[in-house]
Design an enzyme around this catalytic site. Structure first.
Site, short mmCIF file in Angstrom:
data_model
loop_
_atom_site.label_atom_id
_atom_site.label_comp_id
_atom_site.label_asym_id
_atom_site.label_seq_id
_atom_site.Cartn_x
_atom_site.Cartn_y
_atom_site.Cartn_z
N GLU A 1 25.67 45.14 35.81
CA GLU A 1 26.45 45.38 37.02
C GLU A 1 27.92 45.51 36.67
OE1 GLU A 1 25.43 45.75 40.24
OE2 GLU A 1 27.56 46.26 40.31
N LYS B 1 27.97 46.64 28.85
CA LYS B 1 28.65 45.77 29.81
C LYS B 1 29.71 44.91 29.15
CE LYS B 1 29.98 43.59 33.24
NZ LYS B 1 29.33 42.90 34.31
N GLY C 1 42.18 36.59 34.82
CA GLY C 1 41.38 35.38 35.06
C GLY C 1 40.08 35.80 35.71
N CYS D 1 34.72 36.53 35.06
CA CYS D 1 34.08 37.51 34.16
C CYS D 1 34.85 37.73 32.86
CB CYS D 1 33.90 38.83 34.89
SG CYS D 1 32.95 38.66 36.40
N LYS E 1 35.39 34.61 30.30
CA LYS E 1 34.17 34.05 29.68
C LYS E 1 33.39 35.12 28.92
CE LYS E 1 30.52 35.09 32.67
NZ LYS E 1 29.38 35.88 32.39
C1 UGA Z 1 35.60 42.67 36.10
C2 UGA Z 1 35.43 44.15 35.73
O1 UGA Z 1 36.59 44.88 36.14
C3 UGA Z 1 34.20 44.73 36.44
O2 UGA Z 1 34.01 46.09 36.04
C4 UGA Z 1 32.97 43.89 36.03
O3 UGA Z 1 31.79 44.37 36.69
C5 UGA Z 1 33.21 42.44 36.44
O4 UGA Z 1 34.39 41.94 35.78
C6 UGA Z 1 32.01 41.61 35.98
O5 UGA Z 1 31.81 41.42 34.79
O6 UGA Z 1 31.19 41.23 36.85
P1 UGA Z 1 36.65 41.37 38.24
O7 UGA Z 1 36.47 40.10 37.45
O8 UGA Z 1 36.26 41.41 39.67
O9 UGA Z 1 35.87 42.59 37.52
O10 UGA Z 1 38.20 41.66 38.20
P2 UGA Z 1 39.19 42.75 37.57
O11 UGA Z 1 39.61 43.70 38.62
O12 UGA Z 1 38.67 43.30 36.30
O13 UGA Z 1 40.46 41.81 37.26
C7 UGA Z 1 40.37 40.76 36.29
C8 UGA Z 1 41.70 40.10 36.09
O14 UGA Z 1 42.60 40.96 35.41
C9 UGA Z 1 42.42 39.67 37.37
O15 UGA Z 1 42.93 38.35 37.17
C10 UGA Z 1 43.56 40.67 37.49
O16 UGA Z 1 44.68 40.14 38.15
C11 UGA Z 1 43.87 40.94 36.02
N1 UGA Z 1 44.52 42.25 35.78
C12 UGA Z 1 43.90 43.42 36.11
C13 UGA Z 1 45.78 42.29 35.20
O17 UGA Z 1 46.38 41.24 34.90
N2 UGA Z 1 46.38 43.50 34.97
C14 UGA Z 1 45.77 44.68 35.28
O18 UGA Z 1 46.38 45.75 35.04
C15 UGA Z 1 44.51 44.63 35.87
#
Ligand code: UGA
Length: 422
Positions: free
Chosen positions: A152, A194, A247, A250, A253
């Site tokens: 996913e 993934k 953070g 996902c 970890k």
């Molecule tokens: C992430 C992946 O983006 C999804 O594709 C994946 O399906 C999901 O993990 C998973 O393994 O289930 P998510 O954890 O919802 O999704 O969040 P992200 O949008 O990836 O953001 C992760 C972190 O990165 C957040 O803390 C966000 O603030 C930070 N971030 C994101 C940054 O610091 N800079 C950026 O440019 C983008």
């Protein structure tokens, strides 16, 4: 189709509601009594835009139901989706796959006829063949029970949209003969797609954060730099936002579990850089605490307001949230810390009950010596810097997400510091 979704946390609840929206009959299996109660009443157990509406719609129509009974699930479904969490183990870096394992052990002995079991959880490479073997050995239907791996890719905050209209579907099966719109591949490749995707995203964020450190040392501006890099289509602007780092449940970890698994496979050197990605990320939060300390002087008795507790906007998830980590650290070092978040306060309060939580962002900043903007909710960008300056004790702010306009805030009298910005 009659579908079951086993494990109705973030991923499972969204998957169940979206499968119902696509016209399938869905039975969700959830063993946590509180979650089951919420879901059965059509309420999402987490904040996720659009999810409660979908749950409510399909629970009301009867197309979506929830149960804690594997017996009911085995009789109901032709296809069973495994949506269990794989959190970091309490000791060490590895992912804990025990929820998946026990779900398969509960379901398999009840499968008396042909069935398809589809794993969606994020797993260490090598997990699927073990589960496939477990399924066929425990199921009375034996080799008529098939396992496929369909990782996913949904993002919190966009989970419904990502599930209903995914940008790709990856399907790992035992014999990848047929390739059409799907990426049909073997188990190992599907599992690795993934974790590699998340490792790449984490690396991209840590890359720009490492560059931000160099910007701080040279007077360059990381936002201008990221914009310029982003014009190169091979690089792209997305996930190049420097700040307090990544953070959530996902990315952190998953990269640690990847390092651990690579070690087990004897290719630890190949993934060693991910340790550095993790270290760069951890350093961002520490840097914000140091910057706050430098701006405040002695922390004991200092009054600090923190805007944002969720790990990212449009989410109430505080798992490994950089914002809440910073708030907690400042509190533990003696500051009086008040926190606001539009959605994540109940979860934040459970994790850090000793912080003060207020319902209004302006009231949160009232009388404080330093404001920290740590999760980029749109509501914070709409704050009026002139009005806010009149309620704080000192107009000083750290923009941990580099998205407030420094010119506007400084013109309103604020001492604004950002990360890697001029
Ligand atoms: C992430 C992946 O983006 C999804 O594709 C994946 O399906 C999901 O993990 C998973 O393994 O289930 P998510 O954890 O919802 O999704 O969040 P992200 O949008 O990836 O953001 C992760 C972190 O990165 C957040 O803390 C966000 O603030 C930070 N971030 C994101 C940054 O610091 N800079 C950026 O440019 C983008």
């Amino acid at each position: 189709m009659r579908i079951t979704v086993i494990g109705c946390g973030y991923l499972g609840a969204t998957h169940a509601a979206c499968m119902a929206e696509l016209g399938h009959e869905v039975l969700g299996v959830e063993v946590d009594a509180d979650k089951l109660k919420l879901l059965s009443s059509g309420t999402a157990p987490v904040f996720e835009p659009g999810l409660s509406e979908l749950l409510d719609k399909h629970v009301s129509s009867g197309q979506l139901r929830f149960t804690d009974s594997y017996e009911e699930a085995a009789v109901f479904g032709d296809v069973h989706f495994l949506c269990l969490g794989t959190p970091q183990k309490s000791f060490g870096l590895a992912a804990d796959t025990s929820y998946l394992d026990s779900a398969v052990r509960s379901l398999a002995p009840l499968l008396t006829g042909p069935a398809l079991v589809v794993g969606k959880s994020t797993v260490p490479v090598g997990t699927a063949p073990v589960l496939a073997e477990l399924l066929t050995s425990l199921a009375p239907a034996g080799t008529d029970v098939h396992l496929a791996w369909n990782p996913e890719f949904l993002r919190e905050g966009l989970a419904v949209q990502d599930t209903l209209a995914p940008d790709r579907l990856v399907m790992g099966i035992v014999d990848p003969a047929d390739e059409r719109l799907l990426v049909v591949t073997d188990f190992a490749t599907a599992e690795l797609v993934k974790v590699s995707a998340n490792a790449f995203l984490a690396t991209k964020i840590s890359f720009i954060n490492a560059i931000a450190e160099v910007c701080d040392a040279t007077g360059a501006d990381v936002v201008d730099l990221a914009d310029a890099l982003g014009y190169d289509a091979r690089i792209g602007r997305r996930f190049l936002n420097a700040g307090i780092g990544f953070g959530g449940g996902c990315l952190p970890k998953d990269i640690r579990a990847f390092v651990h698994r690579a070690g087990e496979l004897g290719v630890e050197d190949a993934m060693r850089f991910l340790r550095e990605v993790d270290l760069i990320n951890q350093r961002r939060r520490e840097h914000v605490v140091e910057l706050a300390t430098a701006m405040l002087g002695p922390l004991s008795g200092a009054r600090v307001s923190v805007l944002g507790a969720a790990f990212k906007p449009d989410s109430d998830d505080v798992r490994d949230s950089p914002a809440l980590w910073v708030a907690g650290q400042l509190h533990m070092r003696g500051a009086d810390v008040r926190v606001h978040d539009p959605q994540a306060m109940p979860n934040a309060r459970r994790m850090f009950p000793t912080l003060t939580y207020l319902d209004d962002p302006v009231a949160t900043c009232e009388g404080t010596d330093l404001v920290l903007h740590l999760t980029e909710w749109p509501v914070y960008r709409e704050l009026d810097p002139v009005a806010l300056a009149s309620v704080v004790a000192r107009p000083a702010i750290i923009d941990g997400r580099n998205c407030l306009d420094p010119t506007v805030w400084r013109a309103a009298g604020w001492d604004l510091r950002a990360l890697g910005r001029r």
